[in-house]
Design a protein around this motif. Structure first.
Motif, short mmCIF file in Angstrom:
data_model
loop_
_atom_site.label_atom_id
_atom_site.label_comp_id
_atom_site.label_asym_id
_atom_site.label_seq_id
_atom_site.Cartn_x
_atom_site.Cartn_y
_atom_site.Cartn_z
N GLY A 111 0.78 -1.12 0.06
CA GLY A 111 -0.10 -0.13 -0.07
C GLY A 111 0.72 1.24 -0.17
N PRO A 112 0.30 2.53 -0.34
CA PRO A 112 0.86 3.70 -0.22
C PRO A 112 1.53 3.74 1.25
CG PRO A 112 -1.16 3.90 -1.09
CD PRO A 112 -1.26 2.58 -0.49
N PRO A 113 3.10 4.37 1.23
CA PRO A 113 3.66 4.05 2.43
C PRO A 113 3.06 4.75 3.81
CG PRO A 113 5.04 5.04 0.82
CD PRO A 113 3.66 4.88 0.27
N ASP A 114 2.17 6.06 3.52
CA ASP A 114 1.63 6.55 4.82
C ASP A 114 0.15 6.10 5.02
OD1 ASP A 114 3.95 7.82 5.04
OD2 ASP A 114 3.31 9.50 3.85
N ALA A 115 -0.47 5.43 4.12
CA ALA A 115 -1.97 5.02 4.10
C ALA A 115 -2.25 4.33 5.49
CB ALA A 115 -2.40 4.19 3.02
N VAL A 116 -3.13 4.45 6.35
CA VAL A 116 -3.49 3.71 7.43
C VAL A 116 -4.00 2.29 6.90
CG1 VAL A 116 -5.45 3.23 9.00
CG2 VAL A 116 -4.61 5.63 8.80
N ARG A 117 -3.44 0.99 7.56
CA ARG A 117 -3.77 -0.17 7.04
C ARG A 117 -5.09 -0.54 7.88
NH1 ARG A 117 0.15 2.03 4.25
NH2 ARG A 117 1.44 0.45 3.32
N VAL A 118 -5.92 -0.95 7.04
CA VAL A 118 -7.08 -1.70 7.88
C VAL A 118 -7.08 -3.19 7.60
CG1 VAL A 118 -9.59 -2.05 7.93
CG2 VAL A 118 -8.49 0.39 7.90
N PHE A 119 -6.85 -4.10 8.50
CA PHE A 119 -6.96 -5.37 8.37
C PHE A 119 -8.42 -6.02 8.65
CE2 PHE A 119 -2.71 -4.26 9.35
CZ PHE A 119 -1.97 -4.81 8.30
N ASP A 120 -9.20 -6.29 7.71
CA ASP A 120 -10.48 -6.75 7.47
C ASP A 120 -10.38 -8.60 8.06
OD1 ASP A 120 -12.82 -7.69 7.21
OD2 ASP A 120 -13.30 -6.50 5.45
N VAL A 121 -10.60 -8.84 9.17
CA VAL A 121 -10.25 -9.91 9.68
C VAL A 121 -11.65 -10.66 10.43
CG1 VAL A 121 -9.02 -11.80 11.00
CG2 VAL A 121 -7.98 -9.47 10.25
N PRO A 122 -12.29 -11.54 9.56
CA PRO A 122 -13.62 -11.91 10.30
C PRO A 122 -13.40 -12.74 11.67
CG PRO A 122 -13.57 -12.53 8.17
CD PRO A 122 -12.41 -12.05 8.17
N LEU A 123 -12.09 -13.43 11.82
CA LEU A 123 -12.13 -14.37 12.88
C LEU A 123 -11.02 -13.77 13.90
CD1 LEU A 123 -12.64 -17.90 11.17
CD2 LEU A 123 -14.11 -16.41 12.48
N LEU A 124 -10.80 -12.43 13.79
CA LEU A 124 -9.79 -11.77 14.71
C LEU A 124 -9.69 -12.34 15.94
CD1 LEU A 124 -8.59 -8.23 14.29
CD2 LEU A 124 -9.25 -8.89 16.54
N VAL A 125 -10.88 -12.21 16.66
CA VAL A 125 -10.80 -12.90 18.18
C VAL A 125 -10.58 -14.09 18.08
CG1 VAL A 125 -12.23 -12.76 19.87
CG2 VAL A 125 -12.51 -10.86 18.67
N GLU A 126 -11.14 -15.04 17.18
CA GLU A 126 -10.94 -16.40 17.35
C GLU A 126 -9.45 -16.93 17.00
OE1 GLU A 126 -13.01 -14.66 15.94
OE2 GLU A 126 -15.05 -15.61 15.76
N SER A 127 -8.65 -16.16 16.29
CA SER A 127 -7.55 -16.63 15.85
C SER A 127 -6.23 -16.12 16.84
CB SER A 127 -7.12 -16.28 14.46
OG SER A 127 -7.02 -14.85 14.43
N GLY A 128 -6.70 -15.15 17.69
CA GLY A 128 -5.91 -14.74 18.89
C GLY A 128 -4.59 -14.28 18.68
#
Ligand code: ADP
Length: 207
Positions: A111-128
């Motif tokens: 991505g563009p160096p300064d852009a905020v990264r958003v990680f869209d992760v359905p199982l974010l909590v589950e995967s720990g």
């Protein structure tokens, strides 16, 4: 909350929510603010699409007939194979998860160096494993009844199928417990949702 293992900038946000919560809608709104969104579900699908990098190791472990005539993973067959067999499920995850992680890092770096990264992760909590990979966690929350209604309408699934997916995911409480901010996307329209997203953006990014 600062995470130890990642540089301070650009800001990395983990975005999660149950199926039908409105997570993808929020991701699109964040992208419109200029965030670089990495959709981990889409990466998983890419790995198992025709010519996907996960197909060879999957065929080796589970048999060539796991790959359908179109050259993609035969998802129905794979689901049936892992459904009641935890060892098979673990074997599949041992193939996929490291590949998803690697691809996620590659996409984030692209991505563009300064852009905020958003990680869209359905199982974010589950995967720990995510807490230390992001600076902030944003949870999109809604009532189970609302999830059921939305997904029945969006996917045309029977109610039982939606409820089975919800039952296999983390609870609302478990998600809220790790959140730095929660957007309650229930009983509000898209305009009000947009206002909530704008508020989080100005709190976390533009001040
Ligand atoms: P998720 O990615 O969490 O599964 P989506 O963002 O795809 O959920 O939202 C599920 C469905 O509900 C979509 O069709 C979306 O347009 C709709 N939706 C989500 N939030 C709202 C809202 N606040 N008002 C109206 N429709 C909404």
């Amino acid at each position: 909350m600062a995470a130890a293992l990642i540089p301070d900038r650009p800001l990395r946000i983990g975005l999660t929510g149950g199926i039908g919560s409105g997570k993808s809608t929020v991701a699109a709104m964040l992208a419109a603010h200029g965030a670089w969104v990495i959709d981990t579900d889409a990466l998983a699908r890419e790995l198992t699409a025709p010519r996907g990098a996960a197909l060879a190791p999957i065929a080796e472990r589970f048999g060539a007939d796991m790959v359908g005539p179109d050259g993609a993973l035969d998802r129905a067959r794979m689901r049936a194979r892992v459904f009641a067999d935890p060892a098979a499920k673990a074997a599949l995850e041992a193939i996929l998860h490291p590949m998803i992680r690697q691809l996620t890092q590659a996409r984030a770096a692209a991505g563009p160096p300064d852009a905020v990264r958003v990680f869209d992760v359905p199982l974010l909590v589950e995967s720990g494993r995510w807490r230390e990979q992001v600076h902030r966690i944003l949870v999109v929350d809604c009532r189970v009844e609302t999830q059921v209604e939305r997904v029945m309408r969006r996917n045309g699934w029977p109610e039982s199928q939606v409820r089975a997916v919800i039952a296999a995911q983390a609870s609302r409480e478990a998600r809220r417990a790790v959140a730095d901010a929660v957007i309650l996307n229930d009983g509000i329209g898209l305009e009000a949702l947009q206002a909530e997203v704008d508020a989080v953006w100005s709190r976390w990014v533009s001040d």
